[in-house]
Enzyme design. Structure first.
Site, PDB file in Angstrom:
ATOM      1  N   LYS A 222       0.828  -1.210   0.000  1.00 59.30           N
ATOM      2  CA  LYS A 222       0.000   0.000   0.000  1.00 59.30           C
ATOM      3  C   LYS A 222       0.857   1.253   0.000  1.00 59.30           C
ATOM      4  CE  LYS A 222      -4.441  -1.575   1.580  1.00 59.30           C
ATOM      5  NZ  LYS A 222      -5.547  -1.397   2.517  1.00 59.30           N
TER       6      LYS A 222
ATOM      7  N   LYS B 141      -9.994  -4.970  -5.085  1.00 57.87           N
ATOM      8  CA  LYS B 141     -10.915  -3.855  -5.352  1.00 57.87           C
ATOM      9  C   LYS B 141     -10.190  -2.676  -5.972  1.00 57.87           C
ATOM     10  CE  LYS B 141     -12.889  -5.070  -1.008  1.00 57.87           C
ATOM     11  NZ  LYS B 141     -12.998  -4.748   0.400  1.00 57.87           N
TER      12      LYS B 141
ATOM     13  N   LYS C 237      -3.269 -10.550  -7.550  1.00 55.25           N
ATOM     14  CA  LYS C 237      -4.410 -10.977  -6.733  1.00 55.25           C
ATOM     15  C   LYS C 237      -5.650 -10.172  -7.117  1.00 55.25           C
ATOM     16  CE  LYS C 237      -4.918  -9.317  -2.755  1.00 55.25           C
ATOM     17  NZ  LYS C 237      -4.981  -8.748  -1.437  1.00 55.25           N
TER      18      LYS C 237
HETATM   19  P1  TYM Z   1     -10.445  -6.837   2.730  1.00 52.47           P
HETATM   20  O1  TYM Z   1     -11.558  -5.871   2.823  1.00 52.47           O
HETATM   21  O2  TYM Z   1      -9.294  -6.500   1.827  1.00 52.47           O
HETATM   22  O3  TYM Z   1     -10.991  -8.258   2.240  1.00 52.47           O
HETATM   23  C1  TYM Z   1     -12.055  -8.941   2.891  1.00 52.47           C
HETATM   24  C2  TYM Z   1     -11.760 -10.440   2.898  1.00 52.47           C
HETATM   25  O4  TYM Z   1     -11.618 -10.921   1.544  1.00 52.47           O
HETATM   26  C3  TYM Z   1     -10.380 -11.639   1.433  1.00 52.47           C
HETATM   27  N1  TYM Z   1      -9.851 -11.447   0.072  1.00 52.47           N
HETATM   28  C4  TYM Z   1      -9.482 -12.443  -0.739  1.00 52.47           C
HETATM   29  N2  TYM Z   1      -9.501 -13.777  -0.588  1.00 52.47           N
HETATM   30  C5  TYM Z   1      -9.057 -14.534  -1.637  1.00 52.47           C
HETATM   31  N3  TYM Z   1      -8.627 -14.001  -2.808  1.00 52.47           N
HETATM   32  C6  TYM Z   1      -8.601 -12.660  -3.008  1.00 52.47           C
HETATM   33  N4  TYM Z   1      -8.188 -12.152  -4.165  1.00 52.47           N
HETATM   34  C7  TYM Z   1      -9.043 -11.812  -1.940  1.00 52.47           C
HETATM   35  N5  TYM Z   1      -9.147 -10.478  -1.795  1.00 52.47           N
HETATM   36  C8  TYM Z   1      -9.642 -10.255  -0.553  1.00 52.47           C
HETATM   37  C9  TYM Z   1      -9.461 -11.021   2.475  1.00 52.47           C
HETATM   38  O5  TYM Z   1      -8.409 -11.881   2.828  1.00 52.47           O
HETATM   39  C10 TYM Z   1     -10.434 -10.767   3.617  1.00 52.47           C
HETATM   40  O6  TYM Z   1     -10.587 -11.920   4.416  1.00 52.47           O
HETATM   41  N6  TYM Z   1      -7.689  -6.126   6.872  1.00 52.47           N
HETATM   42  C11 TYM Z   1      -8.887  -6.779   6.352  1.00 52.47           C
HETATM   43  C12 TYM Z   1     -10.154  -6.381   7.082  1.00 52.47           C
HETATM   44  C13 TYM Z   1     -10.132  -6.545   8.569  1.00 52.47           C
HETATM   45  C14 TYM Z   1     -10.200  -7.762   9.286  1.00 52.47           C
HETATM   46  C15 TYM Z   1     -10.183  -7.391  10.666  1.00 52.47           C
HETATM   47  C16 TYM Z   1     -10.257  -9.104   8.918  1.00 52.47           C
HETATM   48  C17 TYM Z   1     -10.056  -5.534   9.474  1.00 52.47           C
HETATM   49  N7  TYM Z   1     -10.111  -6.031  10.749  1.00 52.47           N
HETATM   50  C18 TYM Z   1     -10.213  -8.353  11.668  1.00 52.47           C
HETATM   51  C19 TYM Z   1     -10.290 -10.065   9.927  1.00 52.47           C
HETATM   52  C20 TYM Z   1     -10.269  -9.693  11.289  1.00 52.47           C
HETATM   53  C21 TYM Z   1      -9.045  -6.402   4.887  1.00 52.47           C
HETATM   54  O7  TYM Z   1      -8.523  -5.421   4.442  1.00 52.47           O
HETATM   55  O8  TYM Z   1      -9.915  -7.216   4.181  1.00 52.47           O
END
Ligand code: TYM
Length: 331
Positions: free
Chosen positions: A112, A195, A192
């Site tokens: 990032k 978004k 990967k």
């Molecule tokens: P975020 O919003 O980027 O993504 C949400 C969930 O989707 C999964 N994910 C994927 N899995 C497989 N392939 C992909 N290409 C892919 N892109 C996204 C992510 O691994 C995630 O599980 N930091 C976290 C949000 C968060 C969180 C937490 C998660 C904040 N606090 C506490 C667990 C526990 C995030 O940015 O997810």
């Protein structure tokens, strides 16, 4: 007693099939096995610049799509992170336990920081500390996430061990739980699915747009002509078949590719039909719920109220443990 589970998703951009296969579909399947808490993590989202005018709509959009994709508010808690201020309160305490070196190692921070050179803020750097607070505020033991989050959960475990060693055993060590699709690649076949990159299929995409995007998706780049045999192991369309198609279709795709028996477009058409079929009920439910934002606002509000009680209790225990609760009673 069921174990407690926590996970979160950022309210940025569209919810895509990477989020779905890596996290949300798994979340929906775990609703009855755990006591589930899911958060729309808006405080995480603002570590990169967001448009304040668009943000409320974004939050509702992501909450709605998650509900449509299977997060049943009757069998889980769904809430907005900023409505429970104890998240940032606990995060501050965890800041005092987290070595800078651990944060510097985080690959998501490095990625990032590269993408947002003009705004490498302190929040972006300490993002995983807030994530640890999200989980531990509810003493959650299980955290279903995609592979990109595993490093953050490892850090949450380190913070847990530090806290417990210094102040007494208050928190369980959280464990990540990966789905069978922990890392879905984007339609470019190289990065990967994300978004922030235009390489995704969203859960509310129309059938026409799904086909439009898939028809130009990158396949095995060594297969230059229809008559060239290809290698399905080098093809992201084949990887996606594994998550959306029947065993017969998966074999058909692999064999047809290896023998040049089928062309990439034919293979993509089959995948497109299967994705459209799987997403149809989600899309329909989401489109209906978009018409009823009051319902979604209410889900988030009552979710926050339920979380607030647990969060207050944990903060009382935390403050007690670190000696921040004063009273006039003589000891
Ligand atoms: P975020 O919003 O980027 O993504 C949400 C969930 O989707 C999964 N994910 C994927 N899995 C497989 N392939 C992909 N290409 C892919 N892109 C996204 C992510 O691994 C995630 O599980 N930091 C976290 C949000 C968060 C969180 C937490 C998660 C904040 N606090 C506490 C667990 C526990 C995030 O940015 O997810």
């Amino acid at each position: 007693m069921k174990k407690r589970l926590f996970s979160g998703i950022q309210p940025t951009g569209e919810v895509h099939i990477g989020n779905y296969l890596g996290a949300i579909k798994n979340w929906a399947s775990l609703l009855d096995s755990y006591e589930c808490i899911f958060s729309i993590v808006d405080y995480h989202a603002i570590t990169v610049p967001q448009d304040p005018k668009a943000m409320p709509q974004q939050i509702l959009h992501v909450a709605t799509v998650n509900i449509a994709a299977g997060l049943d508010p009757k069998r889980s808690i769904i809430f907005l992170q900023s409505q429970v201020p104890e998240h940032t309160e606990l995060a501050w305490i965890f800041h005092t336990l987290t070595p800078l070196g651990h944060l510097e190692r985080m690959t998501q921070f490095k990625d990032k920081a590269r993408q947002h050179r003009e705004n490498i803020n302190a929040g972006l750097f300490s993002y995983p500390i807030l994530q640890a607070a999200d989980i531990l505020l509810y003493k959650a033991e299980v955290v279903p996430v995609g592979e990109d989050q595993v490093q953050h959960i490892e850090l949450a475990r380190e913070i847990t061990r530090k806290f417990n060693a210094r102040y007494g055993n208050l928190f369980p060590e959280p464990q990540e739980l990966l789905s069978t699709a922990p890392r879905i690649m984007g339609l470019d076949g190289k990065t990967k699915m994300s978004k922030s990159l235009n390489n995704y299929i969203s859960l509310t995409e129309s059938p026409e747009d799904i086909w439009k995007k898939l028809s130009v998706a990158v396949t095995d780049e060594n297969r230059k002509k229809r008559s060239d045999p290809g290698n399905p192991e080098n093809c992201n369309v084949y990887s996606l078949h594994k998550h959306f198609s029947s065993p017969e279709e998966i074999d058909w795709s692999a064999n047809g590719c290896r023998t040049a028996g089928i062309g990439c477009l034919e293979c993509k058409k089959c995948l497109s039909d299967n994705i459209v079929r799987e997403l149809k009920p989600i899309r329909e439910k989401a489109l209906a719920l978009f018409e009823d934002p009051a319902y979604v606002v209410e889900v988030l509000k009552s979710g926050a109220e339920r979380c607030q009680e647990m969060a207050r209790q944990t903060m009382r225990e935390v403050k007690e443990a670190i000696g921040l609760r004063v009273s006039a009673k003589r000891r």
